[in-house]
Design a protein around this motif. Structure first.
Motif, PDB file in Angstrom:
ATOM      1  N   ALA A 277       3.415   0.938 -10.430  1.00 28.66           N
ATOM      2  CA  ALA A 277       2.346   2.097 -10.401  1.00 28.66           C
ATOM      3  C   ALA A 277       2.782   3.004  -9.140  1.00 28.66           C
ATOM      4  N   SER A 278       2.935   4.191  -9.012  1.00 26.05           N
ATOM      5  CA  SER A 278       3.513   5.002  -8.135  1.00 26.05           C
ATOM      6  C   SER A 278       2.216   5.934  -7.520  1.00 26.05           C
ATOM      7  N   ASP A 279       2.247   5.895  -6.195  1.00 22.84           N
ATOM      8  CA  ASP A 279       1.178   6.947  -5.472  1.00 22.84           C
ATOM      9  C   ASP A 279       2.227   8.102  -4.731  1.00 22.84           C
ATOM     10  N   VAL A 280       2.228   9.365  -5.414  1.00 21.03           N
ATOM     11  CA  VAL A 280       3.223  10.268  -4.899  1.00 21.03           C
ATOM     12  C   VAL A 280       2.317  10.894  -3.735  1.00 21.03           C
ATOM     13  N   ASP A 281       2.837  11.174  -2.403  1.00 21.95           N
ATOM     14  CA  ASP A 281       2.014  11.581  -1.359  1.00 21.95           C
ATOM     15  C   ASP A 281       0.679  10.944  -1.287  1.00 21.95           C
ATOM     16  N   SER A 282       0.909  10.068  -0.114  1.00 17.65           N
ATOM     17  CA  SER A 282      -0.190   9.307   0.018  1.00 17.65           C
ATOM     18  C   SER A 282      -1.483   9.477   0.352  1.00 17.65           C
ATOM     19  N   GLY A 283      -1.476  10.830   0.857  1.00 21.26           N
ATOM     20  CA  GLY A 283      -2.621  11.360   1.585  1.00 21.26           C
ATOM     21  C   GLY A 283      -2.521  12.815   2.109  1.00 21.26           C
ATOM     22  N   THR A 284      -3.427  13.395   2.608  1.00 20.49           N
ATOM     23  CA  THR A 284      -3.717  14.697   3.053  1.00 20.49           C
ATOM     24  C   THR A 284      -3.558  15.030   4.685  1.00 20.49           C
ATOM     25  N   ASN A 285      -3.334  13.967   5.381  1.00 19.37           N
ATOM     26  CA  ASN A 285      -3.019  13.999   6.900  1.00 19.37           C
ATOM     27  C   ASN A 285      -2.015  12.913   7.399  1.00 19.37           C
ATOM     28  N   PRO A 286      -1.735  13.058   8.619  1.00 17.86           N
ATOM     29  CA  PRO A 286      -1.104  11.932   9.133  1.00 17.86           C
ATOM     30  C   PRO A 286      -1.607  10.822   9.904  1.00 17.86           C
ATOM     31  N   ALA A 287      -2.954  10.836   9.768  1.00 15.53           N
ATOM     32  CA  ALA A 287      -3.825   9.898  10.455  1.00 15.53           C
ATOM     33  C   ALA A 287      -3.270   8.268   9.698  1.00 15.53           C
ATOM     34  N   THR A 288      -3.477   7.352  10.817  1.00 19.64           N
ATOM     35  CA  THR A 288      -2.991   6.113  10.309  1.00 19.64           C
ATOM     36  C   THR A 288      -4.058   4.850  10.340  1.00 19.64           C
ATOM     37  N   SER A 289      -5.190   5.251  10.163  1.00 25.45           N
ATOM     38  CA  SER A 289      -6.285   4.465  10.108  1.00 25.45           C
ATOM     39  C   SER A 289      -6.919   4.268   8.607  1.00 25.45           C
ATOM     40  N   CYS A 290      -6.939   2.947   8.511  1.00 26.57           N
ATOM     41  CA  CYS A 290      -7.660   2.373   6.889  1.00 26.57           C
ATOM     42  C   CYS A 290      -8.749   3.164   6.414  1.00 26.57           C
ATOM     43  N   THR A 291      -9.510   3.454   7.451  1.00 27.78           N
ATOM     44  CA  THR A 291     -10.837   4.101   7.044  1.00 27.78           C
ATOM     45  C   THR A 291     -10.938   5.610   6.939  1.00 27.78           C
ATOM     46  N   ASN A 292      -9.679   6.091   7.160  1.00 29.24           N
ATOM     47  CA  ASN A 292      -9.680   7.723   7.193  1.00 29.24           C
ATOM     48  C   ASN A 292      -9.960   8.237   5.814  1.00 29.24           C
ATOM     49  N   SER A 293     -10.823   9.296   5.624  1.00 26.96           N
ATOM     50  CA  SER A 293     -11.064   9.543   4.298  1.00 26.96           C
ATOM     51  C   SER A 293      -9.929  10.381   3.359  1.00 26.96           C
ATOM     52  N   ASN A 294      -8.963  10.596   4.201  1.00 32.93           N
ATOM     53  CA  ASN A 294      -7.813  11.481   3.640  1.00 32.93           C
ATOM     54  C   ASN A 294      -6.645  10.755   3.032  1.00 32.93           C
ATOM     55  N   LYS A 295      -6.994   9.465   2.897  1.00 29.73           N
ATOM     56  CA  LYS A 295      -5.917   8.442   2.708  1.00 29.73           C
ATOM     57  C   LYS A 295      -6.073   8.137   0.921  1.00 29.73           C
ATOM     58  N   ASP A 296      -5.004   8.059   0.094  1.00 32.07           N
ATOM     59  CA  ASP A 296      -5.130   7.842  -1.265  1.00 32.07           C
ATOM     60  C   ASP A 296      -5.777   6.311  -1.338  1.00 32.07           C
ATOM     61  N   LYS A 297      -6.719   6.006  -2.259  1.00 37.09           N
ATOM     62  CA  LYS A 297      -7.525   4.702  -2.730  1.00 37.09           C
ATOM     63  C   LYS A 297      -7.518   4.477  -4.145  1.00 37.09           C
ATOM     64  N   HIS A 298      -7.407   3.367  -4.402  1.00 38.69           N
ATOM     65  CA  HIS A 298      -7.381   2.891  -5.758  1.00 38.69           C
ATOM     66  C   HIS A 298      -7.915   1.552  -5.838  1.00 38.69           C
ATOM     67  N   ARG A 299      -9.116   1.324  -7.247  1.00 39.56           N
ATOM     68  CA  ARG A 299      -9.609   0.224  -7.192  1.00 39.56           C
ATOM     69  C   ARG A 299      -9.227  -0.300  -8.390  1.00 39.56           C
ATOM     70  N   PHE A 300      -9.323  -1.800  -8.298  1.00 40.24           N
ATOM     71  CA  PHE A 300      -8.964  -2.902  -9.131  1.00 40.24           C
ATOM     72  C   PHE A 300     -10.034  -3.787  -9.572  1.00 40.24           C
ATOM     73  N   TRP A 301     -10.229  -4.350 -11.068  1.00 39.94           N
ATOM     74  CA  TRP A 301     -11.116  -5.296 -11.223  1.00 39.94           C
ATOM     75  C   TRP A 301     -10.769  -5.925 -12.500  1.00 39.94           C
ATOM     76  N   GLY A 302     -11.807  -6.871 -13.037  1.00 38.19           N
ATOM     77  CA  GLY A 302     -11.550  -7.505 -14.381  1.00 38.19           C
ATOM     78  C   GLY A 302     -10.701  -8.779 -13.773  1.00 38.19           C
ATOM     79  N   TYR A 303     -10.791  -9.302 -12.674  1.00 39.63           N
ATOM     80  CA  TYR A 303     -10.162 -10.673 -12.411  1.00 39.63           C
ATOM     81  C   TYR A 303     -10.925 -11.904 -13.070  1.00 39.63           C
ATOM     82  N   ALA A 304     -10.351 -12.414 -14.001  1.00 39.83           N
ATOM     83  CA  ALA A 304     -10.985 -13.735 -14.676  1.00 39.83           C
ATOM     84  C   ALA A 304     -10.679 -14.872 -13.956  1.00 39.83           C
ATOM     85  N   PHE A 305     -11.293 -15.311 -12.812  1.00 45.31           N
ATOM     86  CA  PHE A 305     -11.116 -16.597 -12.131  1.00 45.31           C
ATOM     87  C   PHE A 305     -11.416 -17.965 -12.709  1.00 45.31           C
ATOM     88  N   GLY A 306     -12.281 -17.746 -13.650  1.00 45.83           N
ATOM     89  CA  GLY A 306     -12.656 -19.152 -14.406  1.00 45.83           C
ATOM     90  C   GLY A 306     -13.154 -20.113 -13.391  1.00 45.83           C
TER      91      GLY A 306
END
Length: 311
Positions: free
Chosen positions: A178-207
């Motif tokens: 999967a590709s994220d082209v241009d990972s955000g809209t500013n040069p900040a390096t904080s994980c909590t910065n709102s201008n960074k691209d984010k993606h969520r994943f689910w459906g993990y069947a742990f059993g």
């Protein structure tokens, strides 16, 4: 460095040692008159193979090791050494390759505190030891790493499209990315910065069985690379137990290679967990792509999760 013509030098040394003349000349007062004027200049470069840094060890169903790579790009990889005594008695238990590798999973034979060091290696050449990391290991049970079945971009973060190219590829470890082209809209390096691209994943069947008495850790593992390594580049992750309404604190790992590297983030993520919170609908992983360059591209092969527990 100057290299003299050896035949002339040898003749000069012999003349001085015996008092003999060189041709018709008497023994000279100084060797300078006997040296040929021709010289050669050579440059020699030396290097030391550096060990990896920032080694850490996190116990769970296994011991998860993580580190920052050696700066020597020619290294083949890393020797993993373990001991039951701090500072000595290490023996090799495995290797991690290539040079860009940043994670290794060890399964000791029994419970106890184990001490680890890593050495970079190239052919028969090894570095000095890395820093030592320790883990108090208690064998438990793990689900094995499970793949997601669903995913979606966070549309109020960065450029609002997360992994916009083939995002479903991240739900299988098969080298399709999967590709994220241009990972955000500013040069900040904080994980909590709102201008960074984010993606969520689910459906993990742990059993997970209903008899589970405690969740001991949750491992998030990703195969990921970036298109260039200049500046700061990192992958951040956090977890949700209520379908994305609330999130844990964030963990992060630096990305140092344009080749796929395996990264692992683990622990209890700052909270206790119940079985219902780990269902295919409630449990979610959010990945955040962070770079000091807003045009950095991220390529995600997979994001898998393992739950470790006490039966």
């Amino acid at each position: 460095m100057r290299i003299r013509r050896p035949s002339v030098v040898a003749a000069a040394i012999l003349a001085l040692a015996t008092g003999a003349s060189l041709g018709s000349m008497a023994p000279p007062a100084t060797l300078a008159f006997l040296f040929d004027s021709a010289t050669a200049v050579a440059t020699f470069t030396t290097d030391g193979l550096d060990p990896p840094t920032s080694l850490s060890a996190t116990p769970g169903a296994t011991v998860a090791l993580a580190w920052t790579v050696t700066p020597d790009a020619y290294a083949t990889g890393y020797q993993v050494l373990r001991s039951t005594t701090s500072g000595s008695g290490y023996s090799q238990v495995g290797t991690a390759t290539p040079q860009s590798a940043t994670a290794y999973t060890d399964t000791p034979a029994g419970a106890g505190t184990y001490y680890y060091v890593l050495r970079s290696y190239y052919q028969n050449w090894t570095s000095v030891d890395s820093n030592e990391a320790s883990a108090a290991y208690a064998p438990g049970t793990g689900t094995g790493f499970k793949d997601c079945t669903s995913q979606a971009a966070e549309t109020a973060a960065g450029d609002n499209d997360g992994y916009e190219v083939s995002p479903g590829n991240a739900c299988a470890d098969d080298n399709a990315e999967a590709s994220d082209v241009d990972s955000g809209t500013n040069p900040a390096t904080s994980c909590t910065n709102s201008n960074k691209d984010k993606h969520r994943f689910w459906g993990y069947a742990f059993g997970l069985p209903g008899s589970v008495t405690a969740i001991t850790s949750i491992d998030v593992r990703a195969g990921i690379r970036v298109d260039a390594t200049s500046g700061t580049n990192r992958l951040c992750a956090r977890l949700s137990w209520d379908a994305g309404t609330t999130w844990t604190s964030t963990q992060q790992v630096d990305l140092t290679s344009t080749a796929e590297q395996t990264v692992t983030m683990t622990g209890l993520w700052g909270r206790g967990w119940t079985l219902s919170e780990l269902s295919t609908t409630n449990f979610r992983v959010q990945l955040v792509d962070v770079s000091g360059t807003s045009t950095r591209d991220f390529y995600l092969d997979y994001v898998a999760v393992q739950v470790n527990y006490t039966p």
